[in-house]
Enzyme design. Structure first.
Site, short mmCIF file in Angstrom:
data_model
loop_
_atom_site.label_atom_id
_atom_site.label_comp_id
_atom_site.label_asym_id
_atom_site.label_seq_id
_atom_site.Cartn_x
_atom_site.Cartn_y
_atom_site.Cartn_z
N LYS A 111 0.85 -1.21 0.00
CA LYS A 111 0.00 0.00 0.00
C LYS A 111 0.87 1.24 0.00
CE LYS A 111 -4.42 -1.45 1.28
NZ LYS A 111 -5.34 -1.92 2.23
N LYS A 193 -4.33 -11.56 -6.49
CA LYS A 193 -5.18 -12.38 -5.61
C LYS A 193 -6.65 -12.01 -5.80
CE LYS A 193 -5.84 -11.30 -1.39
NZ LYS A 193 -5.90 -10.93 0.03
N LYS A 196 -11.79 -8.99 -2.06
CA LYS A 196 -13.10 -8.36 -1.82
C LYS A 196 -13.20 -7.02 -2.52
CE LYS A 196 -13.07 -10.03 2.90
NZ LYS A 196 -11.82 -9.79 3.65
P1 TYM Z 1 -9.08 -11.62 5.24
O1 TYM Z 1 -10.40 -11.16 5.71
O2 TYM Z 1 -8.37 -10.79 4.21
O3 TYM Z 1 -9.23 -13.07 4.67
C1 TYM Z 1 -9.84 -14.09 5.44
C2 TYM Z 1 -9.22 -15.44 5.11
O4 TYM Z 1 -9.41 -15.72 3.72
C3 TYM Z 1 -8.16 -15.99 3.11
N1 TYM Z 1 -8.20 -15.49 1.73
C4 TYM Z 1 -7.87 -16.21 0.65
N2 TYM Z 1 -7.48 -17.49 0.53
C5 TYM Z 1 -7.24 -17.93 -0.72
N3 TYM Z 1 -7.36 -17.16 -1.84
C6 TYM Z 1 -7.76 -15.88 -1.75
N4 TYM Z 1 -7.89 -15.15 -2.85
C7 TYM Z 1 -8.03 -15.35 -0.46
N5 TYM Z 1 -8.46 -14.14 -0.01
C8 TYM Z 1 -8.54 -14.24 1.34
C9 TYM Z 1 -7.13 -15.25 3.96
O5 TYM Z 1 -5.85 -15.76 3.80
C10 TYM Z 1 -7.70 -15.44 5.35
O6 TYM Z 1 -7.31 -16.69 5.88
N6 TYM Z 1 -5.98 -10.41 8.94
C11 TYM Z 1 -6.97 -11.38 8.50
C12 TYM Z 1 -8.11 -11.55 9.48
C13 TYM Z 1 -7.66 -11.86 10.84
C14 TYM Z 1 -7.16 -13.11 11.32
C15 TYM Z 1 -6.88 -12.90 12.69
C16 TYM Z 1 -6.97 -14.35 10.71
C17 TYM Z 1 -7.65 -10.99 11.89
N7 TYM Z 1 -7.18 -11.61 13.00
C18 TYM Z 1 -6.37 -13.94 13.47
C19 TYM Z 1 -6.45 -15.38 11.49
C20 TYM Z 1 -6.16 -15.17 12.85
C21 TYM Z 1 -7.54 -10.91 7.18
O7 TYM Z 1 -7.51 -9.75 6.85
O8 TYM Z 1 -8.11 -11.89 6.46
#
Ligand code: TYM
Length: 329
Positions: A111, A193, A196
């Site tokens: 970013k 990737k 969202k």
């Molecule tokens: P977030 O919300 O971006 O994504 C949630 C989960 O989905 C997976 N993911 C994907 N996997 C495969 N291909 C994709 N295109 C794809 N897009 C998203 C992410 O790897 C994730 O597992 N920081 C985290 C949320 C979080 C978290 C935590 C996770 C906050 N605290 C503690 C685990 C433990 C996040 O932004 O995920």
């Protein structure tokens, strides 16, 4: 029983990437692990969100957790802000994190490199809160997609540092990343990737997309001009991605799918991938509708918050004692 914890940050509608890389795996692990899954709502506001949109996305995310098969009898499901210890320990972890470590986080670095204006301090310290999310519960494993691996690795470093400074307090967690489906790519640009915040609305399938729209996105997915069905991630990333999606959802190996479509045109393979994806979305959407109509979300979250707080509050007492923050009176 080993404990597992993970979360999703619903800054928009949940995607097929979230499902394949994370949610689907949470569901399959809940029988063999003590599973804790939360909605990372504090993480959502590192960038401004329209409050009404945020509320809707959070509600939909809980409904989708349940619709995808997370079972409140087996897993603890809760909203991050219902357990105050997350923010408290997040601050403490920030006090145990070096600026150099945060500067190295790729999500922040990317970013910053794009010259994004008005980045918040919350975005910068986000990995400290994520570390707190995990270690509050002494999670042994953290099932995530590939893009979150670096954050879990930082969590390990921070945990070890804390334990060394203050004495054994937290379990050092391990990331758990699936072999297939850990990084689902955009359908319109397979070098990125699936995310969202897809501006074109062509590259990302949302779990609540109309089936006809989802099918259209897959049928017009970017592939290549080689015209050969094979597994060549480097030269045919779009095709590879489609096969990976179908493999993750059908349980078939990628090789098996290639064998079936070898020598045929991309159109036939895409139609198969669309069938597999739409069948999955149809099931999820039917359950989602039932859950929204049943009003059981509130009850699930209340119960989850009670169970999660009981674990987290106990841990915070120990943390405060170890650091010397508490005064006995
Ligand atoms: P977030 O919300 O971006 O994504 C949630 C989960 O989905 C997976 N993911 C994907 N996997 C495969 N291909 C994709 N295109 C794809 N897009 C998203 C992410 O790897 C994730 O597992 N920081 C985290 C949320 C979080 C978290 C935590 C996770 C906050 N605290 C503690 C685990 C433990 C996040 O932004 O995920």
């Amino acid at each position: 029983m080993k404990r597992m914890l993970s979360g999703i940050k619903p800054t928009g509608q949940l995607t097929l990437g979230n499902y394949i890389g994370a949610l689907k795996n949470f569901v399959s692990y809940q029988d063999d692990y003590e599973m804790i899954v939360f909605i990372a709502n504090l993480h959502c506001i590192t960038e401004y969100q329209d409050p009404a949109d945020l509320r809707k996305n959070l509600t939909d995310a809980v409904a989708l957790y349940l619709a995808c098969g997370l079972d409140p009898q087996k897993s603890i499901i809760f909203l991050q802000t219902d357990v105050h210890a997350h923010a408290e320990l997040g601050y403490i972890m920030a006090c145990n994190t070096y600026l150099g470590e945060l500067n190295r986080m790729t999500q922040f670095k990317d970013k910053a490199a794009k010259g994004e204006k008005n980045m918040t301090a919350g975005l910068y310290t986000y990995p400290c809160l994520m570390a707190a999310d995990i270690i509050l519960y002494d999670a042994d494993y953290v099932p995530v997609g590939d893009d979150q691996k670096q954050h879990v690795e930082l969590t390990r470093d921070l945990t070890q540092r804390f334990n060394n400074k203050y004495g054994e307090t937290f379990v050092v967690p391990q990331p758990l990343i699936a072999k297939v489906g850990a990084r689902i790519m955009s359908l319109s640009d397979p070098s990125k990737k699936m995310s969202k915040s897809d501006e074109t609305n062509k590259g990302c399938i949302y779990l609540l997309d109309d089936l006809s729209l989802a099918r259209k996105k897959i049928m017009s997915a970017v592939t290549d001009s080689l015209g050969i069905i094979q597994l060549d991630k480097e030269n045919q990333p779009g095709l590879y991605n489609l096969i990976e999606i179908a493999s993750s959802l059908s349980g078939r190996t990628m090789e098996d799918i290639v064998k079936e479509f070898e020598g045929q045109g991309y159109g036939k393979l895409k139609a198969y991938v669309a069938d597999v994806v739409c069948a999955e979305l149809e099931k999820i959407q039917a359950r989602y509708k039932e859950i929204i109509e049943s009003h059981k979300i509130e009850e699930v979250l209340k119960d989850g918050a009670l169970k999660a707080s009981a674990i987290a509050d106990k841990k915070m007492e120990d943390v405060k004692k170890k650091i010397g923050l508490e005064i006995k009176y």
